[in-house]
Design a protein around this motif. Structure first.
Motif, PDB file in Angstrom:
ATOM      1  N   ILE A 141       0.825  -1.322   0.190  1.00 31.17           N
ATOM      2  CA  ILE A 141       0.053  -0.070   0.270  1.00 31.17           C
ATOM      3  C   ILE A 141       0.889   1.188   0.016  1.00 31.17           C
ATOM      4  CG2 ILE A 141      -1.980   1.269   1.164  1.00 31.17           C
ATOM      5  CD1 ILE A 141      -2.653  -1.549   0.177  1.00 31.17           C
ATOM      6  N   PRO A 142       0.664   2.331  -0.780  1.00 33.26           N
ATOM      7  CA  PRO A 142       1.420   3.599  -0.788  1.00 33.26           C
ATOM      8  C   PRO A 142       1.411   4.272   0.689  1.00 33.26           C
ATOM      9  CG  PRO A 142      -0.439   3.448  -2.683  1.00 33.26           C
ATOM     10  CD  PRO A 142      -0.594   2.517  -1.928  1.00 33.26           C
ATOM     11  N   ASP A 143       2.536   4.972   0.810  1.00 35.51           N
ATOM     12  CA  ASP A 143       2.828   5.551   2.136  1.00 35.51           C
ATOM     13  C   ASP A 143       1.687   6.446   2.457  1.00 35.51           C
ATOM     14  OD1 ASP A 143       5.010   3.639   2.462  1.00 35.51           O
ATOM     15  OD2 ASP A 143       6.471   5.276   1.888  1.00 35.51           O
ATOM     16  N   CYS A 144       1.207   7.289   1.503  1.00 32.42           N
ATOM     17  CA  CYS A 144       0.243   8.081   1.789  1.00 32.42           C
ATOM     18  C   CYS A 144      -0.945   7.827   2.342  1.00 32.42           C
ATOM     19  CB  CYS A 144      -0.054   8.925   0.400  1.00 32.42           C
ATOM     20  SG  CYS A 144      -0.622   7.942  -0.864  1.00 32.42           S
ATOM     21  N   MET A 145      -1.253   6.453   2.001  1.00 35.88           N
ATOM     22  CA  MET A 145      -2.505   5.807   2.438  1.00 35.88           C
ATOM     23  C   MET A 145      -2.448   5.207   3.778  1.00 35.88           C
ATOM     24  SD  MET A 145      -4.293   4.281  -0.927  1.00 35.88           S
ATOM     25  CE  MET A 145      -4.913   5.318  -2.369  1.00 35.88           C
ATOM     26  N   LEU A 146      -1.109   4.918   4.168  1.00 32.38           N
ATOM     27  CA  LEU A 146      -0.832   4.361   5.465  1.00 32.38           C
ATOM     28  C   LEU A 146      -0.847   5.149   6.375  1.00 32.38           C
ATOM     29  CD1 LEU A 146       2.092   1.659   4.378  1.00 32.38           C
ATOM     30  CD2 LEU A 146      -0.294   1.324   4.893  1.00 32.38           C
ATOM     31  N   GLN A 147      -0.629   6.393   6.107  1.00 31.71           N
ATOM     32  CA  GLN A 147      -0.672   7.469   7.086  1.00 31.71           C
ATOM     33  C   GLN A 147      -2.229   7.766   7.676  1.00 31.71           C
ATOM     34  OE1 GLN A 147       0.885  11.039   5.131  1.00 31.71           O
ATOM     35  NE2 GLN A 147       2.810  10.206   4.883  1.00 31.71           N
ATOM     36  N   GLN A 148      -2.943   7.380   6.866  1.00 38.44           N
ATOM     37  CA  GLN A 148      -4.437   7.310   7.604  1.00 38.44           C
ATOM     38  C   GLN A 148      -4.638   6.397   8.736  1.00 38.44           C
ATOM     39  OE1 GLN A 148      -7.132   6.094   4.270  1.00 38.44           O
ATOM     40  NE2 GLN A 148      -6.369   7.429   3.085  1.00 38.44           N
ATOM     41  N   LYS A 149      -3.673   5.551   8.895  1.00 39.36           N
ATOM     42  CA  LYS A 149      -4.024   4.436  10.040  1.00 39.36           C
ATOM     43  C   LYS A 149      -4.128   5.193  11.577  1.00 39.36           C
ATOM     44  CE  LYS A 149      -0.716   1.399  10.711  1.00 39.36           C
ATOM     45  NZ  LYS A 149       0.218   0.106  10.340  1.00 39.36           N
ATOM     46  N   PRO A 150      -5.091   5.139  12.296  1.00 39.12           N
ATOM     47  CA  PRO A 150      -5.143   5.681  13.490  1.00 39.12           C
ATOM     48  C   PRO A 150      -3.809   5.131  14.356  1.00 39.12           C
ATOM     49  CG  PRO A 150      -6.893   4.704  12.800  1.00 39.12           C
ATOM     50  CD  PRO A 150      -6.178   4.304  11.871  1.00 39.12           C
ATOM     51  N   ALA A 151      -3.472   5.831  15.352  1.00 40.01           N
ATOM     52  CA  ALA A 151      -2.257   5.469  16.265  1.00 40.01           C
ATOM     53  C   ALA A 151      -2.692   4.474  17.084  1.00 40.01           C
ATOM     54  CB  ALA A 151      -2.006   6.992  17.089  1.00 40.01           C
ATOM     55  N   ASN A 152      -4.167   4.318  17.555  1.00 41.21           N
ATOM     56  CA  ASN A 152      -4.291   3.047  18.318  1.00 41.21           C
ATOM     57  C   ASN A 152      -4.686   1.896  17.586  1.00 41.21           C
ATOM     58  OD1 ASN A 152      -6.796   3.793  17.054  1.00 41.21           O
ATOM     59  ND2 ASN A 152      -7.985   3.936  18.957  1.00 41.21           N
ATOM     60  N   TYR A 153      -4.418   1.760  16.309  1.00 41.67           N
ATOM     61  CA  TYR A 153      -4.855   0.423  15.361  1.00 41.67           C
ATOM     62  C   TYR A 153      -3.652  -0.407  15.607  1.00 41.67           C
ATOM     63  CZ  TYR A 153      -5.820  -2.255  11.474  1.00 41.67           C
ATOM     64  OH  TYR A 153      -6.024  -3.520  10.642  1.00 41.67           O
ATOM     65  N   SER A 154      -3.900  -1.680  15.823  1.00 39.46           N
ATOM     66  CA  SER A 154      -2.670  -2.621  15.730  1.00 39.46           C
ATOM     67  C   SER A 154      -3.044  -3.763  14.703  1.00 39.46           C
ATOM     68  CB  SER A 154      -2.692  -3.409  17.260  1.00 39.46           C
ATOM     69  OG  SER A 154      -4.021  -3.986  17.511  1.00 39.46           O
TER      70      SER A 154
END
Length: 200
Positions: A101-114
């Protein structure tokens, strides 16, 4: 789900998507704003759910998108929640399908997501918590309505008792008055007899 009164609820996903695209191509006016059509319809792109197709899709995309909606291709339309349809964020797609997955989309991941499993457990816990709160509120409202009705019943009974006492009191006065009237009548009769005796 209907086209000119023709329902497609019982058709599988592949046919519904094909039907939608073909009908919108037949009537291009639905994609334009006009007096008869104030909102234009824009069909979403759909792709075969194969790993190579998804990899190419994520590599070629130039804009961020919120997520992917996966359908079971043989499923009929179902109202409400269904295990045959799932919504995945881009970072979830990479985790579950092993796609880069492109890095720009991975930035959408919330901080509390594991992980996806932990995320679904959190969703389940929140739903159970909200359902419990809703039941407690319903029980509280029901208990309050019961107390209000009990209070209202006591007030109604109290009013009825007051009315009954007033009736009894009035009836007692009427009876006493009737007795007094009877005594007056007897006195008048005695007086008439007495006067009659005097006349005689």
């Amino acid at each position: 789900m209907n086209w000119k009164d023709h329902p497609v609820y019982d058709s599988d996903t592949d046919f519904r998507f094909f039907w939608m695209m073909s009908k919108m191509q037949e009537i291009p006016e639905v994609g334009e704003v006009s007096k008869l059509n104030p909102y234009k319809f824009i069909p979403l792109q759909y792709h075969s759910c194969k790993k190579e197709n998804l990899e190419e899709l994520f590599k070629s995309t130039t804009t961020q998108f919120d997520g992917c909606l996966f359908y079971h291709k043989q499923a009929h339309y179902t109202f409400g929640a269904s295990p045959l349809v799932v919504w995945l964020k881009p970072y979830m797609v990479g985790e579950l399908l092993g796609i880069e997955i492109p890095d720009c989309m991975l930035q959408q991941k919330p901080a509390n997501y594991s992980t996806y499993a932990a995320h679904m457990q959190q969703v389940k816990d929140r739903k159970e918590h909200f359902a419990k709160e809703l039941e407690e509120k319903k029980a509280h409202r029901k208990q309050k309505r019961g107390q209000d009705r009990s209070k209202q019943f006591k007030m109604d009974v109290s009013r009825e008792c007051d009315v009954s006492d007033t009736s009894i009191s009035n009836e007692g006065n009427i009876s006493k008055s009737s007795v007094n009237d009877s005594n007056v009548s007897e006195d008048m009769e005695h007086q008439v007899v007495a006067n009659g005796n005097n006349v005689t």
